[in-house]
Every structure is written in C-alpha cells, then in structure tokens.
Design a protein around this motif. Structure first.
Motif, mmCIF file in Angstrom:
data_model
loop_
_atom_site.group_PDB
_atom_site.id
_atom_site.type_symbol
_atom_site.label_atom_id
_atom_site.label_comp_id
_atom_site.label_asym_id
_atom_site.label_seq_id
_atom_site.Cartn_x
_atom_site.Cartn_y
_atom_site.Cartn_z
ATOM 1 N N LYS A 1 -6.495 -16.425 -28.800
ATOM 2 C CA LYS A 1 -6.594 -16.406 -27.332
ATOM 3 C C LYS A 1 -7.658 -15.400 -26.887
ATOM 4 O O LYS A 1 -7.548 -14.205 -27.154
ATOM 5 C CB LYS A 1 -5.235 -16.082 -26.710
ATOM 6 C CG LYS A 1 -4.259 -17.255 -26.837
ATOM 7 C CD LYS A 1 -3.042 -17.100 -25.965
ATOM 8 C CE LYS A 1 -1.949 -16.297 -26.625
ATOM 9 N NZ LYS A 1 -1.514 -16.784 -27.933
ATOM 10 N N ASP B 1 -3.716 -20.728 -31.673
ATOM 11 C CA ASP B 1 -5.093 -20.516 -31.217
ATOM 12 C C ASP B 1 -5.355 -19.025 -31.044
ATOM 13 O O ASP B 1 -4.471 -18.274 -30.650
ATOM 14 C CB ASP B 1 -5.309 -21.189 -29.851
ATOM 15 C CG ASP B 1 -5.440 -22.697 -29.981
ATOM 16 O OD1 ASP B 1 -5.525 -23.180 -31.117
ATOM 17 O OD2 ASP B 1 -5.447 -23.351 -28.930
ATOM 18 N N SER C 1 -16.206 -20.198 -27.087
ATOM 19 C CA SER C 1 -15.832 -21.619 -27.249
ATOM 20 C C SER C 1 -16.751 -22.314 -28.233
ATOM 21 O O SER C 1 -16.293 -23.106 -29.063
ATOM 22 C CB SER C 1 -15.933 -22.351 -25.909
ATOM 23 O OG SER C 1 -14.889 -21.971 -25.072
ATOM 24 N N TYR D 1 -10.174 -18.064 -21.815
ATOM 25 C CA TYR D 1 -9.959 -17.883 -20.386
ATOM 26 C C TYR D 1 -11.087 -17.002 -19.857
ATOM 27 O O TYR D 1 -11.351 -15.934 -20.402
ATOM 28 C CB TYR D 1 -8.606 -17.205 -20.139
ATOM 29 C CG TYR D 1 -8.382 -16.822 -18.698
ATOM 30 C CD1 TYR D 1 -8.051 -17.791 -17.746
ATOM 31 C CD2 TYR D 1 -8.516 -15.504 -18.271
ATOM 32 C CE1 TYR D 1 -7.862 -17.452 -16.420
ATOM 33 C CE2 TYR D 1 -8.325 -15.148 -16.941
ATOM 34 C CZ TYR D 1 -7.993 -16.138 -16.024
ATOM 35 O OH TYR D 1 -7.803 -15.800 -14.707
ATOM 36 N N ASP E 1 -11.913 -25.868 -31.466
ATOM 37 C CA ASP E 1 -10.500 -26.105 -31.137
ATOM 38 C C ASP E 1 -9.561 -25.045 -31.712
ATOM 39 O O ASP E 1 -8.349 -25.154 -31.584
ATOM 40 C CB ASP E 1 -10.076 -27.514 -31.586
ATOM 41 C CG ASP E 1 -10.212 -27.707 -33.094
ATOM 42 O OD1 ASP E 1 -10.647 -26.760 -33.794
ATOM 43 O OD2 ASP E 1 -9.880 -28.801 -33.576
ATOM 44 N N LYS E 2 -10.120 -24.020 -32.333
ATOM 45 C CA LYS E 2 -9.257 -22.950 -32.864
ATOM 46 C C LYS E 2 -9.056 -21.808 -31.863
ATOM 47 O O LYS E 2 -8.365 -20.838 -32.160
ATOM 48 C CB LYS E 2 -9.849 -22.360 -34.155
ATOM 49 C CG LYS E 2 -10.107 -23.373 -35.248
ATOM 50 C CD LYS E 2 -8.818 -24.002 -35.763
ATOM 51 C CE LYS E 2 -9.106 -24.938 -36.932
ATOM 52 N NZ LYS E 2 -8.307 -26.168 -36.824
ATOM 53 N N VAL E 3 -9.717 -21.901 -30.716
ATOM 54 C CA VAL E 3 -9.559 -20.841 -29.712
ATOM 55 C C VAL E 3 -9.168 -21.431 -28.365
ATOM 56 O O VAL E 3 -9.462 -22.581 -28.064
ATOM 57 C CB VAL E 3 -10.874 -20.027 -29.528
ATOM 58 C CG1 VAL E 3 -11.256 -19.302 -30.804
ATOM 59 C CG2 VAL E 3 -12.016 -20.916 -29.057
ATOM 60 N N SER E 4 -8.462 -20.637 -27.593
ATOM 61 C CA SER E 4 -8.306 -21.002 -26.180
ATOM 62 C C SER E 4 -8.939 -19.874 -25.372
ATOM 63 O O SER E 4 -8.638 -18.696 -25.591
ATOM 64 C CB SER E 4 -6.840 -21.231 -25.815
ATOM 65 O OG SER E 4 -6.081 -20.102 -26.121
ATOM 66 N N ARG F 1 -3.173 -12.604 -18.055
ATOM 67 C CA ARG F 1 -3.994 -13.228 -19.099
ATOM 68 C C ARG F 1 -4.402 -12.208 -20.160
ATOM 69 O O ARG F 1 -4.403 -12.515 -21.359
ATOM 70 C CB ARG F 1 -5.255 -13.841 -18.488
ATOM 71 C CG ARG F 1 -4.991 -15.059 -17.664
ATOM 72 C CD ARG F 1 -4.645 -16.249 -18.547
ATOM 73 N NE ARG F 1 -4.580 -17.465 -17.767
ATOM 74 C CZ ARG F 1 -4.626 -18.691 -18.296
ATOM 75 N NH1 ARG F 1 -4.719 -18.846 -19.593
ATOM 76 N NH2 ARG F 1 -4.559 -19.741 -17.516
#
Ligand code: ZN
Length: 310
Positions: A33, A31, A46, A56, A51-54, A77
C-alpha cells in the motif's frame, strides 16, 4: 417470481464467492500500500508495482502541493500505508509532519524504509547559501519541483524500485522486471522529447512561480523573470509592473505557470508584455493528455512548442 428469486440468489452466491476469493488471495499476496504525496510519485509507483501495489495519491494536479490541509481522510490513508513516497526537500513541510504525527504508523516515519523521499536521489537546484524562511519562502531547502525533468525519474525510479523490492521481497523480481521495462521505454521517450524540443533551446521565458528550474535546465529555456518576488507569495501589482519594465530590456517569448496556479498574474503580464501564456500540467492529471508520466511530458513539450507560434 420464482425464477427471479433464484437469479438473485445466484447473484448473491457469485458475489460471496468473489469476496471470499479476494479475501483469500489478499491474504496470500497483500498489495503493497503506497501513499504518494503527489500524483507523479503515485504514477511512478504504479508503473513499477503494477498489480502488486495499491496506490493512493494525497493530492491532485489542481492542488498547490506546498499548501495542503492534513484532512482526516489523508491521515487514515497514511495510517494503513506500507510505503510513503513524497518529494521531500521541504515541499510538504506545511502538512506532511502533521499527517505523520497523527497517523501513528511507525513504518512510514522519517528514517524508516517505508518512507521514500524522491529529492534524496537527485541533485537539487537553487540550494540557498543563506537559510532564509522569512516572508514565506517555500524553497528553503533548494527547489523541490524535480518532477519537471524526465531524467530525474530515471534516478528516482531506480531507487524506488529497489525500495519496493526490499519492502516486499517476495515480489522483488516483479518490481525489478517492471522497472527495467519502464526504464528502457523512458530512455527512448527522453530521446524523442529531446529531439522534439530542440526549437526551445535558448528561448527566454517568464515563470509565475519558480516551479520549473529543472525543466529549464533540461530543455535550455532561459528564465528572464519570475512573477513571484518570493516563492509562494502572490506578486503584487507593483512587482508585476517591475517585471514588465525589465522585459522591455530583456524580452521573453512566453510566460509559464502550472495547472494549479491562479491565472491572473500570468494573464496580466502576457497581455502587458505580449507573451504567449503556457499552462503546463506540472504533474499527472494536470490536463487531459497527462494520464500517465509519458503523457505528462508529451503534453509539456507540445504546449511549450505551441507557445513559440505567433
Ligand atoms: Zn514551489
């Protein structure tokens, strides 16, 4: 007893399989990040990345984005991030430089493709002609609260989608397709909000912090007073009394504040000058309806319209 042990063992094997499966797929499609300074940019990343990124988010809607503590958890992070998405325009000047220095992550430093500042892609309002940071002016680079006009997301989102595609070229088509889909739905939503918000045109408002110039320009709200005499500095009772006196000559309908701001100055002026108090979510998560960017503006327009009711 025996059956129980077998079930436990099967459960363990299942979990082991899942972990291995995730680890393997993680190796093939890691992913992207994203470290977002504010929830609105996290939501935008997002929406584009799926679904290819996470993602925060370093802050919530109930924190003052000008004043955040550079906690070790934020630094950790940032250390692992591929892409930093922040407002810029000095909004985070009090805390982001500390995080960048301590994280030691070259990819997200200033000038690197892994650092994306949203304010670079919109025209800033209220750029001071004379630079003056004295007495706590937190808007020395122009007003940074660009997320209160949905049209700014169209510009920022196009640039962010291109940046994500550049950083993760294997998934470039994915980011482009998702952005095209979002942008079309966003344009339709803006047309809807424009129509709903028509009664707000020309409505005189007081604001607590100078947080809404982009919203005011978008909807044609007329700002007649700011409770903070200097952005970022809580108004004194004397300053509030001055605003009250001014409102006798130029009356307003409502006083606006963001969800993270203390209620007291708005409550005082609302009571004294008979204004409606309107609390705006300001970003994603700022109220129950603002679960995403669409909800944020659905709520913002609805709350402003509610403020017109006697
Ligand atoms: Zn501000």
């Amino acid at each position: 007893m025996k059956t129980h042990r077998i079930l436990v063992r099967q459960g363990f094997l299942l979990r082991l399989g899942l972990v291995l499966g995730l680890a393997l797929s993680g190796g093939a499609h890691a992913d992207l990040k994203v470290f977002a300074c504010e929830p609105e940019w996290g939501a935008l990343a997002s929406a584009i990345g799926g679904d290819k990124v996470s993602v925060y988010s370093a802050t919530t809607a109930y924190q003052d984005p000008h004043r955040i503590e550079a906690r070790p958890s934020l630094i950790a992070r940032a250390r692992g991030a591929d892409l930093l998405v922040c407002t810029g325009a000095e909004l985070e000047i009090g805390w982001l430089p500390v995080i960048l220095a301590d994280a030691g992550n070259r990819a997200i430093q200033t000038g690197q493709p892994g650092q994306f500042l949203a304010a670079d892609f919109v025209t800033l309002l209220e750029k001071p002609t004379v630079l003056d940071r004295s007495a706590g002016d937190v808007h020395a680079a122009g007003n940074p609260h660009i997320q209160t006009d949905p049209r700014n997301f169209s510009r920022v989102g196009a640039a962010l989608a291109a940046r994500m595609a550049a950083l993760d070229p294997g998934e470039a088509a994915h980011y482009r397709a998702r952005w095209a889909d979002f942008a079309a739905r966003w344009q339709a939503a803006i047309a809807r909000w424009d129509a709903q918000a028509a009664p707000l045109k020309g409505v005189p408002v007081v604001v607590q912090h100078d947080a809404f110039p982009y919203l005011e320009r978008w909807l044609g709200l007329k700002r007649v007073a700011v409770l903070e005499a200097k952005p970022g500095v809580a108004p004194s009772l004397g300053q509030l009394a001055e605003v009250k006196a001014r409102l006798t000559a130029t009356p307003a309908r409502m006083v606006l504040r963001a969800a993270y701001q203390p209620a007291r100055p708005s409550a005082w002026i609302a009571d004294q000058a008979r204004l409606a108090q309107v609390v705006l979510p300001f970003t994603v998560g700022g109220d129950a309806q603002s679960t995403d960017l669409f909800g944020l503006f659905d709520s913002t327009v609805a709350r402003l319209l509610a403020g017109l009711k006697p």
